[in-house]
Design an enzyme around this catalytic site. Structure first.
Site, PDB file in Angstrom:
ATOM      1  N   LYS A 105     -13.521  10.851 -16.426  1.00  0.00           N
ATOM      2  CA  LYS A 105     -12.770  11.444 -15.302  1.00  0.00           C
ATOM      3  C   LYS A 105     -12.180  12.780 -15.726  1.00  0.00           C
ATOM      4  O   LYS A 105     -12.334  13.788 -15.042  1.00  0.00           O
ATOM      5  CB  LYS A 105     -11.648  10.501 -14.891  1.00  0.00           C
ATOM      6  CG  LYS A 105     -10.621  11.107 -13.955  1.00  0.00           C
ATOM      7  CD  LYS A 105      -9.563  10.139 -13.486  1.00  0.00           C
ATOM      8  CE  LYS A 105      -8.425  10.017 -14.429  1.00  0.00           C
ATOM      9  NZ  LYS A 105      -7.432  11.105 -14.367  1.00  0.00           N
ATOM     10  N   ASN A 106     -11.511  12.798 -16.901  1.00  0.00           N
ATOM     11  CA  ASN A 106     -10.765  13.993 -17.290  1.00  0.00           C
ATOM     12  C   ASN A 106     -11.663  15.099 -17.807  1.00  0.00           C
ATOM     13  O   ASN A 106     -11.204  16.212 -18.030  1.00  0.00           O
ATOM     14  CB  ASN A 106      -9.675  13.628 -18.298  1.00  0.00           C
ATOM     15  CG  ASN A 106      -8.601  12.780 -17.626  1.00  0.00           C
ATOM     16  OD1 ASN A 106      -8.568  12.676 -16.390  1.00  0.00           O
ATOM     17  ND2 ASN A 106      -7.763  12.150 -18.414  1.00  0.00           N
ATOM     18  N   CYS A 158      -0.615  11.126 -11.033  1.00  0.00           N
ATOM     19  CA  CYS A 158       0.099   9.860 -11.251  1.00  0.00           C
ATOM     20  C   CYS A 158       1.605  10.115 -11.375  1.00  0.00           C
ATOM     21  O   CYS A 158       2.040  11.102 -11.929  1.00  0.00           O
ATOM     22  CB  CYS A 158      -0.383   9.222 -12.544  1.00  0.00           C
ATOM     23  SG  CYS A 158      -2.030   8.582 -12.368  1.00  0.00           S
ATOM     24  N   ARG A 184       5.908  16.298 -14.857  1.00  0.00           N
ATOM     25  CA  ARG A 184       4.614  17.023 -14.902  1.00  0.00           C
ATOM     26  C   ARG A 184       4.755  18.482 -14.502  1.00  0.00           C
ATOM     27  O   ARG A 184       4.212  18.943 -13.500  1.00  0.00           O
ATOM     28  CB  ARG A 184       3.579  16.284 -14.058  1.00  0.00           C
ATOM     29  CG  ARG A 184       3.605  14.823 -14.407  1.00  0.00           C
ATOM     30  CD  ARG A 184       2.377  14.069 -14.199  1.00  0.00           C
ATOM     31  NE  ARG A 184       1.225  14.498 -14.967  1.00  0.00           N
ATOM     32  CZ  ARG A 184       0.022  13.952 -14.760  1.00  0.00           C
ATOM     33  NH1 ARG A 184      -0.129  13.064 -13.825  1.00  0.00           N
ATOM     34  NH2 ARG A 184      -1.001  14.342 -15.487  1.00  0.00           N
ATOM     35  N   ASP A 227      -2.925   7.757 -22.424  1.00  0.00           N
ATOM     36  CA  ASP A 227      -3.691   7.088 -21.355  1.00  0.00           C
ATOM     37  C   ASP A 227      -4.139   5.694 -21.752  1.00  0.00           C
ATOM     38  O   ASP A 227      -4.679   4.972 -20.921  1.00  0.00           O
ATOM     39  CB  ASP A 227      -4.919   7.923 -20.979  1.00  0.00           C
ATOM     40  CG  ASP A 227      -4.512   9.228 -20.347  1.00  0.00           C
ATOM     41  OD1 ASP A 227      -5.367  10.113 -20.213  1.00  0.00           O
ATOM     42  OD2 ASP A 227      -3.325   9.373 -20.010  1.00  0.00           O
ATOM     43  N   ARG A 246      -8.516   5.482  -8.669  1.00  0.00           N
ATOM     44  CA  ARG A 246      -8.528   6.939  -8.912  1.00  0.00           C
ATOM     45  C   ARG A 246      -9.295   7.265 -10.194  1.00  0.00           C
ATOM     46  O   ARG A 246      -9.840   8.339 -10.345  1.00  0.00           O
ATOM     47  CB  ARG A 246      -7.086   7.452  -9.049  1.00  0.00           C
ATOM     48  CG  ARG A 246      -6.275   7.315  -7.785  1.00  0.00           C
ATOM     49  CD  ARG A 246      -4.951   7.969  -7.932  1.00  0.00           C
ATOM     50  NE  ARG A 246      -5.117   9.315  -8.454  1.00  0.00           N
ATOM     51  CZ  ARG A 246      -4.121  10.092  -8.842  1.00  0.00           C
ATOM     52  NH1 ARG A 246      -2.886   9.632  -8.770  1.00  0.00           N
ATOM     53  NH2 ARG A 246      -4.315  11.290  -9.288  1.00  0.00           N
TER      54      ARG A 246
HETATM   55  C1  EPZ Z   1      -4.092  15.473 -18.747  1.00  0.00           C
HETATM   56  O1  EPZ Z   1      -2.974  15.674 -17.912  1.00  0.00           O
HETATM   57  C2  EPZ Z   1      -4.798  14.233 -18.213  1.00  0.00           C
HETATM   58  N1  EPZ Z   1      -5.216  14.461 -16.826  1.00  0.00           N
HETATM   59  C3  EPZ Z   1      -3.841  13.038 -18.264  1.00  0.00           C
HETATM   60  O2  EPZ Z   1      -4.572  11.891 -17.843  1.00  0.00           O
HETATM   61  C4  EPZ Z   1      -3.403  12.830 -19.713  1.00  0.00           C
HETATM   62  O3  EPZ Z   1      -2.461  11.780 -19.763  1.00  0.00           O
HETATM   63  C5  EPZ Z   1      -2.767  14.125 -20.255  1.00  0.00           C
HETATM   64  O4  EPZ Z   1      -3.698  15.218 -20.108  1.00  0.00           O
HETATM   65  C6  EPZ Z   1      -2.384  14.016 -21.719  1.00  0.00           C
HETATM   66  O5  EPZ Z   1      -3.523  13.697 -22.481  1.00  0.00           O
HETATM   67  C7  EPZ Z   1      -6.327  15.199 -16.579  1.00  0.00           C
HETATM   68  O6  EPZ Z   1      -6.989  15.684 -17.491  1.00  0.00           O
HETATM   69  C8  EPZ Z   1      -6.714  15.349 -15.137  1.00  0.00           C
HETATM   70  P1  EPZ Z   1      -0.584  17.731 -20.339  1.00  0.00           P
HETATM   71  P2  EPZ Z   1      -2.091  17.036 -18.043  1.00  0.00           P
HETATM   72  O7  EPZ Z   1      -0.448  19.040 -19.691  1.00  0.00           O
HETATM   73  O8  EPZ Z   1      -2.989  18.185 -18.338  1.00  0.00           O
HETATM   74  C9  EPZ Z   1       3.956  18.812 -20.743  1.00  0.00           C
HETATM   75  C10 EPZ Z   1      -4.944   9.841 -16.785  1.00  0.00           C
HETATM   76  O9  EPZ Z   1      -4.382   8.746 -16.850  1.00  0.00           O
HETATM   77  N2  EPZ Z   1       3.640  20.026 -19.967  1.00  0.00           N
HETATM   78  O10 EPZ Z   1      -1.334  17.624 -21.637  1.00  0.00           O
HETATM   79  O11 EPZ Z   1      -1.209  17.107 -16.865  1.00  0.00           O
HETATM   80  C11 EPZ Z   1       3.987  17.576 -19.844  1.00  0.00           C
HETATM   81  O12 EPZ Z   1       5.262  17.430 -19.267  1.00  0.00           O
HETATM   82  C12 EPZ Z   1      -4.136  11.124 -16.709  1.00  0.00           C
HETATM   83  O13 EPZ Z   1      -6.200  10.011 -16.790  1.00  0.00           O
HETATM   84  C13 EPZ Z   1       4.637  21.009 -19.813  1.00  0.00           C
HETATM   85  O14 EPZ Z   1       5.750  20.866 -20.307  1.00  0.00           O
HETATM   86  O15 EPZ Z   1      -1.232  16.680 -19.326  1.00  0.00           O
HETATM   87  C14 EPZ Z   1       3.686  16.450 -20.783  1.00  0.00           C
HETATM   88  O16 EPZ Z   1       4.884  16.047 -21.427  1.00  0.00           O
HETATM   89  C15 EPZ Z   1      -2.648  10.861 -16.663  1.00  0.00           C
HETATM   90  N3  EPZ Z   1       4.342  22.123 -19.107  1.00  0.00           N
HETATM   91  C16 EPZ Z   1       2.799  17.083 -21.851  1.00  0.00           C
HETATM   92  O17 EPZ Z   1       2.874  18.508 -21.655  1.00  0.00           O
HETATM   93  C17 EPZ Z   1       3.100  22.335 -18.546  1.00  0.00           C
HETATM   94  O18 EPZ Z   1       2.872  23.405 -17.924  1.00  0.00           O
HETATM   95  C18 EPZ Z   1       1.347  16.673 -21.731  1.00  0.00           C
HETATM   96  O19 EPZ Z   1       0.888  17.101 -20.487  1.00  0.00           O
HETATM   97  C19 EPZ Z   1       2.119  21.335 -18.708  1.00  0.00           C
HETATM   98  C20 EPZ Z   1       2.403  20.187 -19.423  1.00  0.00           C
END
Ligand code: EPZ
Length: 416
Positions: free
Chosen positions: A22-23, A116, A121, A305, A397
């Site tokens: 998915k990701n 989610c 986020r 995840d 999803r």
């Molecule tokens: C991706 O989300 C995945 N989703 C998530 O999978 C996954 O849990 C996550 O990466 C971490 O591996 C997709 O790829 C569609 P992040 P993403 O930005 O990109 C902070 C699932 O279950 N952050 O790496 O949104 C944030 O708060 C889903 O398949 C900021 O502070 O995750 C978090 O603490 C859920 N500012 C950390 O980074 C930003 O601008 C990780 O978030 C962006 C993120």
């Protein structure tokens, strides 16, 4: 509202294949916008989030054709830079359309993304990175307006190795003038997959999978055919189901190296793990021993995840386990539901302290997000008696008929 009715206590046996990730698919679909040609993606998984992303691409002006499990995306005439609010608000991946749309059309309009309910986020890193590439951004009334008269490559240091922000900035750099270097980049395998996809269309990216990614801007991207990687999180979910219910399962079409963090813990817990080039076998013969500690971290650390699914295994393993969710502030909502099933868990902030019990007991529980829903389904499969999991639309999803997949291995689950 659909729900799963599960009669637990059945061991799992047999083999099962893993759909494409998915990701990875979501990021690659966003990457299609960069192409001035026609893209064919193979083995498209039937996840709700993927179909929502395809709907968004169609509204942007791409011609989308599905043929069995192939999807053809003709991006030659993409002209609309406005991402529809109603769809954008439902999925997280809408935010990483910003980079490609700006790259192609020099303008973009998108609402704050959905996804989610596992935490605030934020998207500050995405926007900071785009501004570094000379994008003007106005945020008002929940909308993000972007304009770039000339997208210019630059160096950008991520405060946190955010997966989405890394992908967004990487894609914004593809059609920018000059070179973009991303430091402290996320190293997830899905980012390597995205790099390989873009390079197949004529992009010039190196370093994905390391903490420094370098993108040389090019004039345009051409057509290509591509098959994204397997879903390592679904593979881990299947293995954790086999570990929790007991039995002997073979998970096929997965790269073990993508989930070593989980496999090492399963071996330490006493499971018999056999790794081949593209499959993993798990057999359990005795009560599992607790993992002791689970700390979620960016790749290659233990993936957030897989935290809910691994936490369920801890509830019936002997010993005490401390689970700390470091990425998302509210990704422990499955804990109170598991306590209703007889799990012995105490919570403190982002920490769950689990003392293993002999078994869980069936009752009605609510799925609060995609991975929590999968975890509660596994809990119901282990539990004595009947479990009803409600709110299962969020499982669809990111899982392709999870109930049917588990029934293939011997579980007793009905979707009603
Ligand atoms: C991706 O989300 C995945 N989703 C998530 O999978 C996954 O849990 C996550 O990466 C971490 O591996 C997709 O790829 C569609 P992040 P993403 O930005 O990109 C902070 C699932 O279950 N952050 O790496 O949104 C944030 O708060 C889903 O398949 C900021 O502070 O995750 C978090 O603490 C859920 N500012 C950390 O980074 C930003 O601008 C990780 O978030 C962006 C993120």
């Amino acid at each position: 509202m659909d729900k799963f009715v599960i009669n637990g206590g059945k061991k799992l046996f047999g083999e099962i294949s893993v759909p494409k990730a998915k990701n990875s698919y979501l990021a690659i679909l966003a990457g299609c916008v960069l192409s001035s040609g026609v893209v064919v993606l193979h083995d498209c998984p039937q996840f709700v989030d993927v179909s929502k992303m395809l709907d968004i691409l169609s509204i942007l002006g791409a011609k989308v054709k599905k043929r069995d499990r192939d999807v053809e995306i003709d991006c030659r005439y993409i002209s609309n830079y406005k991402v529809p609010q109603d769809l954008a608000r439902q999925i997280r991946s809408s935010i990483f359309l910003l980079g490609p749309i700006i790259g192609r059309l020099k303008k973009a309009l998108v609402s704050y993304p959905g996804g989610c309910d596992i935490g605030s986020r934020p998207i500050d890193l995405h926007l900071k990175g785009l501004r570094t590439l000379n994008v003007e951004i106005n945020e008002k009334f929940g909308m993000i307006e972007c304009e770039a008269h000339e997208l210019k490559g630059n160096d950008f240091h991520l405060d946190y190795p955010s997966v989405g922000a890394t992908e967004n900035i990487m894609m914004a750099g593809v059609l920018a003038k000059g070179r973009t270097r991303i430091f402290n980049a996320a190293k997830e395998p899905e980012i390597v997959d995205l790099q390989n996809f873009i390079n197949k269309m004529g992009g010039k990216i190196i370093g994905a999978g390391t903490d420094t990614i370098i993108v040389e801007g090019v004039e345009s991207l051409s057509s290509c055919e591509y098959t994204p990687m397997a879903d390592r999180i679904i593979a881990g979910t299947y293995l954790l189901a086999g570990a929790t219910c007991g039995g002997d399962i073979l998970v096929k079409d997965v790269k073990a190296c993508h989930i070593y963090s989980l496999l090492n813990k399963l071996k330490d817990a006493g499971f018999d793990i056999k790794i081949k080039s593209d499959s993993i076998r798990l057999a359990s013969s005795k009560r599992p021993v607790s993992f002791g500690k689970i700390e979620t971290m960016p790749y290659p650390g233990f993936p957030t995840d897989m935290q809910p699914q691994a936490l369920v295994l801890q509830t019936i393993s002997s010993g005490v386990c401390i689970v700390t969710e470091n990425l998302f502030e509210t990704r422990l909502k499955h804990v109170p539901e598991l306590v209703k099933m007889g799990a012995n868990i105490t919570m403190k902030d982002r920490m769950a302290i689990i003392t293993g019990v002999d078994t869980l007991y069936g009752t009605e529980v609510c799925s609060t997000d995609l991975r929590a829903g999968a975890a509660l389904t596994i809990a119901g499969m282990q539990a004595q008696g009947q479990t009803v999991v409600t709110n299962i639309h969020n499982i669809d999803r990111g899982y392709e008929k999870l109930d049917e997949a588990f029934c293939k291995l011997g579980a007793d689950i009905k979707r009603v």
